[in-house]
Write a protein that holds these residues in place. Structure first.
Motif, mmCIF file in Angstrom:
data_model
loop_
_atom_site.group_PDB
_atom_site.id
_atom_site.type_symbol
_atom_site.label_atom_id
_atom_site.label_comp_id
_atom_site.label_asym_id
_atom_site.label_seq_id
_atom_site.Cartn_x
_atom_site.Cartn_y
_atom_site.Cartn_z
ATOM 1 N N ASP A 18 -0.079 -2.833 8.396
ATOM 2 C CA ASP A 18 -0.885 -2.372 7.271
ATOM 3 C C ASP A 18 -1.949 -3.411 6.918
ATOM 4 O O ASP A 18 -2.078 -4.442 7.594
ATOM 5 C CB ASP A 18 -0.007 -1.991 6.077
ATOM 6 C CG ASP A 18 0.696 -3.165 5.411
ATOM 7 O OD1 ASP A 18 0.288 -4.329 5.609
ATOM 8 O OD2 ASP A 18 1.653 -2.912 4.661
ATOM 9 N N LEU A 150 -0.626 4.820 7.130
ATOM 10 C CA LEU A 150 -0.875 3.557 6.430
ATOM 11 C C LEU A 150 -2.222 3.531 5.725
ATOM 12 O O LEU A 150 -2.408 2.762 4.795
ATOM 13 C CB LEU A 150 -0.791 2.388 7.408
ATOM 14 C CG LEU A 150 0.577 2.156 8.050
ATOM 15 C CD1 LEU A 150 0.502 1.002 9.035
ATOM 16 C CD2 LEU A 150 1.632 1.881 6.991
ATOM 17 N N GLY A 153 -5.529 -0.901 8.303
ATOM 18 C CA GLY A 153 -4.786 -2.023 8.853
ATOM 19 C C GLY A 153 -5.351 -2.426 10.191
ATOM 20 O O GLY A 153 -6.549 -2.292 10.444
#
Length: 187
Positions: A18, A150, A153
């Motif tokens: 992330d 997520l 990232g």
């Protein structure tokens, strides 16, 4: 024929960590872990970037991991038995056996390694794998797609190169993870 296999765990939206650098979204599951162990057992050499190597080295330097279960023990044994090449400009010494450090990724040296190898080679770490993909060295991608988004990232795949792939296999696991196996077109 020896293959160079890029293997990684990634979120559904294509990230290996992330925005904070955390990888705590991986659903631990014996079925998926067994699949990873089987892949390790088929490979004789692992190519790593520094950060992934430092994470994986615990399978040799922390005996409590292998002691947790027979499955963990088998994974640790397979990891320790393989040769490891770590690409790092900052690492001064390896903390594990069967490990050598290279300062820079050299596509010619990796081609020679592939030609001489008696078993498959894996490459891990998104930055290192990206270099191998762009150099045309990767014969297969094994991507464990996790049922998590997520939103940003570190990307699992190169963001600065086009690579057309052919799906050669897929496997669904009970915990929602899907293993997608691809090979670059033209191989």
């Amino acid at each position: 024929m020896t293959k160079l296999i890029y293997v990684n765990n990634m979120s559904l939206d294509g990230y290996i960590e992330d925005e904070r650098g955390a990888v705590d979204f991986f659903p631990v599951d014996a079925e998926v872990f067994r699949s990873h162990t089987d892949l390790l057992l088929s490979a004789g050499t692992f190519l790593y970037g520094r950060r992934l190597y430092e994470t994986m080295a615990h399978w040799e330097t922390d005996a409590t991991l292998a002691a947790q279960s027979d499955l963990f023990s088998e994974f640790a044994t397979a990891w320790q038995a393989a040769n490891k090449i770590v690409y790092s400009t900052t690492l001064t010494a390896a903390s594990t056996a069967n490990t050598r450090i290279e300062r820079h990724f050299d596509p010619t040296a990796v081609r020679e390694l592939k030609a001489a190898a008696g078993s498959d080679i894996t490459v891990g770490g998104a930055n290192l794998a990206s270099q191998a993909v762009k150099a045309g060295l990767v014969d297969e991608c094994q991507l464990y797609v996790l049922p998590t988004v997520l939103g940003g990232g570190k990307p699992a795949l190169p963001t600065d190169a086009r690579v057309d792939l052919e799906l050669i296999d897929e496997r669904r696991f009970g915990n929602g993870v899907v293993l997608l196996r691809y090979r670059p077109l033209g191989l």
